[in-house]
Write a protein that holds these residues in place. Sequence first.
Motif, PDB file in Angstrom:
ATOM      1  N   ILE A  62       0.629  -1.242  -0.049  1.00 58.37           N
ATOM      2  CA  ILE A  62      -0.039  -0.124  -0.097  1.00 58.37           C
ATOM      3  C   ILE A  62       0.903   1.269   0.127  1.00 58.37           C
ATOM      4  O   ILE A  62       0.496   2.474   0.404  1.00 58.37           O
ATOM      5  N   ASP A  63       2.105   1.222  -0.472  1.00 61.20           N
ATOM      6  CA  ASP A  63       2.917   2.234  -0.455  1.00 61.20           C
ATOM      7  C   ASP A  63       2.531   3.465  -1.282  1.00 61.20           C
ATOM      8  O   ASP A  63       2.824   4.785  -0.755  1.00 61.20           O
ATOM      9  N   MET A  64       1.853   3.316  -2.320  1.00 67.77           N
ATOM     10  CA  MET A  64       1.540   4.187  -3.161  1.00 67.77           C
ATOM     11  C   MET A  64       0.344   5.071  -2.307  1.00 67.77           C
ATOM     12  O   MET A  64       0.181   6.178  -2.525  1.00 67.77           O
ATOM     13  N   PRO A  97      -0.916   3.235 -12.116  1.00 66.62           N
ATOM     14  CA  PRO A  97      -2.220   3.649 -12.004  1.00 66.62           C
ATOM     15  C   PRO A  97      -2.938   2.646 -10.930  1.00 66.62           C
ATOM     16  O   PRO A  97      -3.876   2.071 -11.460  1.00 66.62           O
ATOM     17  N   SER A  98      -2.568   2.852  -9.857  1.00 62.51           N
ATOM     18  CA  SER A  98      -3.216   1.973  -8.826  1.00 62.51           C
ATOM     19  C   SER A  98      -4.649   2.326  -8.529  1.00 62.51           C
ATOM     20  O   SER A  98      -5.109   3.688  -8.356  1.00 62.51           O
ATOM     21  N   VAL A  99      -5.762   1.785  -8.403  1.00 63.38           N
ATOM     22  CA  VAL A  99      -7.148   1.773  -8.368  1.00 63.38           C
ATOM     23  C   VAL A  99      -7.314   2.267  -7.065  1.00 63.38           C
ATOM     24  O   VAL A  99      -7.829   3.446  -6.731  1.00 63.38           O
ATOM     25  N   THR A 103      -7.738  -7.568 -15.206  1.00 60.95           N
ATOM     26  CA  THR A 103      -7.193  -8.699 -14.358  1.00 60.95           C
ATOM     27  C   THR A 103      -8.308  -9.495 -13.837  1.00 60.95           C
ATOM     28  O   THR A 103      -8.244 -10.911 -13.651  1.00 60.95           O
ATOM     29  N   ASP A 104      -9.616  -8.895 -13.200  1.00 65.30           N
ATOM     30  CA  ASP A 104     -10.268  -9.611 -12.893  1.00 65.30           C
ATOM     31  C   ASP A 104     -11.364 -10.463 -13.679  1.00 65.30           C
ATOM     32  O   ASP A 104     -11.823 -11.287 -13.075  1.00 65.30           O
ATOM     33  N   ALA A 105     -11.044 -10.061 -14.893  1.00 67.68           N
ATOM     34  CA  ALA A 105     -11.711 -11.065 -15.738  1.00 67.68           C
ATOM     35  C   ALA A 105     -11.176 -12.388 -16.537  1.00 67.68           C
ATOM     36  O   ALA A 105     -11.512 -13.063 -17.340  1.00 67.68           O
ATOM     37  N   ASN A 107      -0.363  -9.018 -16.075  1.00 65.61           N
ATOM     38  CA  ASN A 107       0.881  -7.864 -15.825  1.00 65.61           C
ATOM     39  C   ASN A 107       0.157  -7.172 -14.378  1.00 65.61           C
ATOM     40  O   ASN A 107       1.089  -6.296 -14.204  1.00 65.61           O
ATOM     41  N   ILE A 108      -0.774  -7.537 -14.030  1.00 66.36           N
ATOM     42  CA  ILE A 108      -1.164  -6.617 -12.621  1.00 66.36           C
ATOM     43  C   ILE A 108      -0.764  -7.319 -11.642  1.00 66.36           C
ATOM     44  O   ILE A 108      -0.339  -6.721 -10.599  1.00 66.36           O
ATOM     45  N   PHE A 109      -1.100  -8.591 -11.391  1.00 67.00           N
ATOM     46  CA  PHE A 109      -0.717  -9.205 -10.143  1.00 67.00           C
ATOM     47  C   PHE A 109       0.217 -10.447 -10.394  1.00 67.00           C
ATOM     48  O   PHE A 109       0.214 -11.136 -11.402  1.00 67.00           O
ATOM     49  N   LEU A 139     -11.577 -14.939  -5.339  1.00 67.83           N
ATOM     50  CA  LEU A 139     -13.172 -14.517  -5.550  1.00 67.83           C
ATOM     51  C   LEU A 139     -13.121 -14.952  -7.323  1.00 67.83           C
ATOM     52  O   LEU A 139     -14.230 -15.694  -7.682  1.00 67.83           O
ATOM     53  N   ARG A 140     -12.446 -14.395  -8.176  1.00 66.52           N
ATOM     54  CA  ARG A 140     -12.455 -14.659  -9.404  1.00 66.52           C
ATOM     55  C   ARG A 140     -12.309 -16.069  -9.985  1.00 66.52           C
ATOM     56  O   ARG A 140     -12.845 -16.728 -10.946  1.00 66.52           O
ATOM     57  N   GLY A 141     -11.189 -16.558  -9.365  1.00 70.43           N
ATOM     58  CA  GLY A 141     -10.841 -17.786  -9.610  1.00 70.43           C
ATOM     59  C   GLY A 141     -12.205 -18.688  -9.478  1.00 70.43           C
ATOM     60  O   GLY A 141     -12.266 -19.790  -9.930  1.00 70.43           O
TER      61      GLY A 141
HETATM   62  C1  EPZ Z   1      -8.528  -2.917  -7.325  1.00 69.08           C
HETATM   63  O1  EPZ Z   1      -7.829  -3.496  -6.376  1.00 69.08           O
HETATM   64  C2  EPZ Z   1      -9.768  -4.102  -7.323  1.00 69.08           C
HETATM   65  N1  EPZ Z   1     -10.394  -4.175  -5.764  1.00 69.08           N
HETATM   66  C3  EPZ Z   1      -9.495  -5.457  -7.734  1.00 69.08           C
HETATM   67  O2  EPZ Z   1     -10.619  -6.245  -7.807  1.00 69.08           O
HETATM   68  C4  EPZ Z   1      -8.585  -5.501  -8.998  1.00 69.08           C
HETATM   69  O3  EPZ Z   1      -8.101  -6.566  -9.322  1.00 69.08           O
HETATM   70  C5  EPZ Z   1      -7.496  -4.269  -8.981  1.00 69.08           C
HETATM   71  O4  EPZ Z   1      -7.979  -3.081  -8.669  1.00 69.08           O
HETATM   72  C6  EPZ Z   1      -6.741  -3.997 -10.553  1.00 69.08           C
HETATM   73  O5  EPZ Z   1      -7.746  -3.755 -11.366  1.00 69.08           O
HETATM   74  C7  EPZ Z   1     -11.273  -3.203  -5.596  1.00 69.08           C
HETATM   75  O6  EPZ Z   1     -11.461  -2.237  -6.313  1.00 69.08           O
HETATM   76  C8  EPZ Z   1     -11.800  -3.443  -4.276  1.00 69.08           C
HETATM   77  P1  EPZ Z   1      -4.308  -1.721  -7.503  1.00 69.08           P
HETATM   78  P2  EPZ Z   1      -6.292  -2.547  -5.872  1.00 69.08           P
HETATM   79  O7  EPZ Z   1      -3.968  -0.930  -6.177  1.00 69.08           O
HETATM   80  O8  EPZ Z   1      -6.946  -1.284  -5.652  1.00 69.08           O
HETATM   81  C9  EPZ Z   1       0.247  -2.802  -6.816  1.00 69.08           C
HETATM   82  C10 EPZ Z   1     -11.599  -8.161  -7.745  1.00 69.08           C
HETATM   83  O9  EPZ Z   1     -11.721  -9.595  -8.038  1.00 69.08           O
HETATM   84  N2  EPZ Z   1       0.187  -1.645  -5.947  1.00 69.08           N
HETATM   85  O10 EPZ Z   1      -4.683  -1.318  -8.788  1.00 69.08           O
HETATM   86  O11 EPZ Z   1      -5.969  -3.220  -4.568  1.00 69.08           O
HETATM   87  C11 EPZ Z   1      -0.357  -4.055  -6.536  1.00 69.08           C
HETATM   88  O12 EPZ Z   1       0.366  -4.834  -5.768  1.00 69.08           O
HETATM   89  C12 EPZ Z   1     -10.543  -7.588  -6.938  1.00 69.08           C
HETATM   90  O13 EPZ Z   1     -12.542  -7.635  -7.695  1.00 69.08           O
HETATM   91  C13 EPZ Z   1       1.402  -1.504  -5.149  1.00 69.08           C
HETATM   92  O14 EPZ Z   1       2.623  -1.803  -5.632  1.00 69.08           O
HETATM   93  O15 EPZ Z   1      -5.603  -2.698  -7.092  1.00 69.08           O
HETATM   94  C14 EPZ Z   1      -0.804  -4.530  -7.924  1.00 69.08           C
HETATM   95  O16 EPZ Z   1       0.214  -5.294  -8.222  1.00 69.08           O
HETATM   96  C15 EPZ Z   1      -9.324  -8.369  -6.521  1.00 69.08           C
HETATM   97  N3  EPZ Z   1       1.443  -0.530  -4.430  1.00 69.08           N
HETATM   98  C16 EPZ Z   1      -1.332  -3.449  -8.844  1.00 69.08           C
HETATM   99  O17 EPZ Z   1      -0.368  -2.389  -8.179  1.00 69.08           O
HETATM  100  C17 EPZ Z   1       0.288   0.139  -4.000  1.00 69.08           C
HETATM  101  O18 EPZ Z   1       0.437   1.196  -3.103  1.00 69.08           O
HETATM  102  C18 EPZ Z   1      -2.535  -3.047  -8.979  1.00 69.08           C
HETATM  103  O19 EPZ Z   1      -3.113  -2.817  -7.775  1.00 69.08           O
HETATM  104  C19 EPZ Z   1      -0.857  -0.163  -4.690  1.00 69.08           C
HETATM  105  C20 EPZ Z   1      -0.911  -1.044  -5.508  1.00 69.08           C
END
Ligand code: EPZ
Length: 414
Positions: free
Chosen positions: A117-119, A156-158, A299-301, A321-323, A365-367
Amino acid sequence: MNGLRRLEGTLRVQGSKNAALPILAAALLTPKSTIHNCPDLSDVAAAIHILEDLGCRCCREGSSVTVTADSCPQSFIADSLMREMRSSVVFLGAMVARCGKARISFPGGCELGPRPIDMHLSGLQKMGVFIRDDGGYLDCRAENGLHGARIALPFPSVGATENIMIAACTAKGTTEIHNAAREPEIGGLADFLNAAGARIRIAPDGTVFIEGVKQLHECEYTVIADRIAAATYLCAAAVSGGRLLLTGADPGHLTACIPLYEQAGCTVHIREDAIELQAPKRLGALPIVRTMPYPGFPTDAQAPFMAMSSLAAGTSVFVENIFENRYKHAGELARMGADIKLEGRVAVVEGTERLHGASVNCTDLRGGAALVVAALAAEGETVVREIRHIERGYEALEKNLSLLGADIRRVAED
Ligand code: EPZ
């Protein structure tokens, strides 16, 4: 579940989980907000539980949830609640904005590899939040209030975009978020906050500008359709050889998915708020599917599409590419006869003509949803266990599928 039943009919898609969760956190900034089309899911229940624990009153009537946060809420979330889901971290921005402080532990959520959660933290620090790590808890303080800042996200972290957006609404001055996430759920959150009096503008390049206001007021808002639930049901119809009219959907949010159904041989008709899919006799393979930030393929799909491609004529390739670890379902799909080879971020799926029933466990969840999709096309009985993962994000999945003709029922485990 018993497979090989053709799905046929009309289904209204649920409200979006990933839009509703940050909106519930943002409700902490309004004295009272009514959120319509709020899906009834365990993750939403967990968010409501956090709000109640913070001292808000929450009331659900049908699909509408009213949150009353008229008195100053608590600023502490217990570790047990934080661990229930990842998006609990989005309460951080709301709490520091409303109370000037927050104490939370690290969030839980689906195990998809490291999820730092660094960002989130560095964005909030730029806005004047002091953060101290206190034995697993983060002690966050903004005693002089929050101020606007120019924040450029490295990715672009959500969640980080949402946290900063919420915190910035009542900060002094203007906040800019560059390289912000552009997922539709970000627009949904902005619409909710603007309905409560915030001043958020999203530029065409995705940059988010938030001009701080003194306080937010009461509001009503309707949550957008769940694009991932929509994509999952379309995969379900596709593997069953069926026909599905999905209403209440936003086809504009599925522009990366719809061409893939067509590539697999499905006929897809788009209307303003509906999508109709007719499956072919045999599904074709997919081109290389790369998960990307929106507007790329979500990624969720990935998991439901992988279940679909495991039945295709030919080889499909996925690149995640996301997780780092989002292929846990592959091993479970293999128990049903799927032929999937993994190498790091790449999955190669050799389509087979038929899957067979098996006893499988939801890994996330998606799995979990992908296992249900596969089971619809499997010969014989499949038992899907650990469905609590599915309940985080799909409202009445088995009821919806059975109304469409699937042979599926929920049984309590001893
Ligand atoms: C959101 O998660 C969604 N969750 C996820 O949905 C979804 O898979 C994800 O966005 C990507 O689209 C919700 O909206 C509640 P990110 P989030 O921050 O916000 C890295 C589902 O199945 N990162 O965009 O946690 C992170 O590790 C779920 O419904 C950092 O390194 O996703 C990941 O690799 C699961 N540092 C990438 O960025 C940070 O501070 C994307 O994460 C934040 C993220």
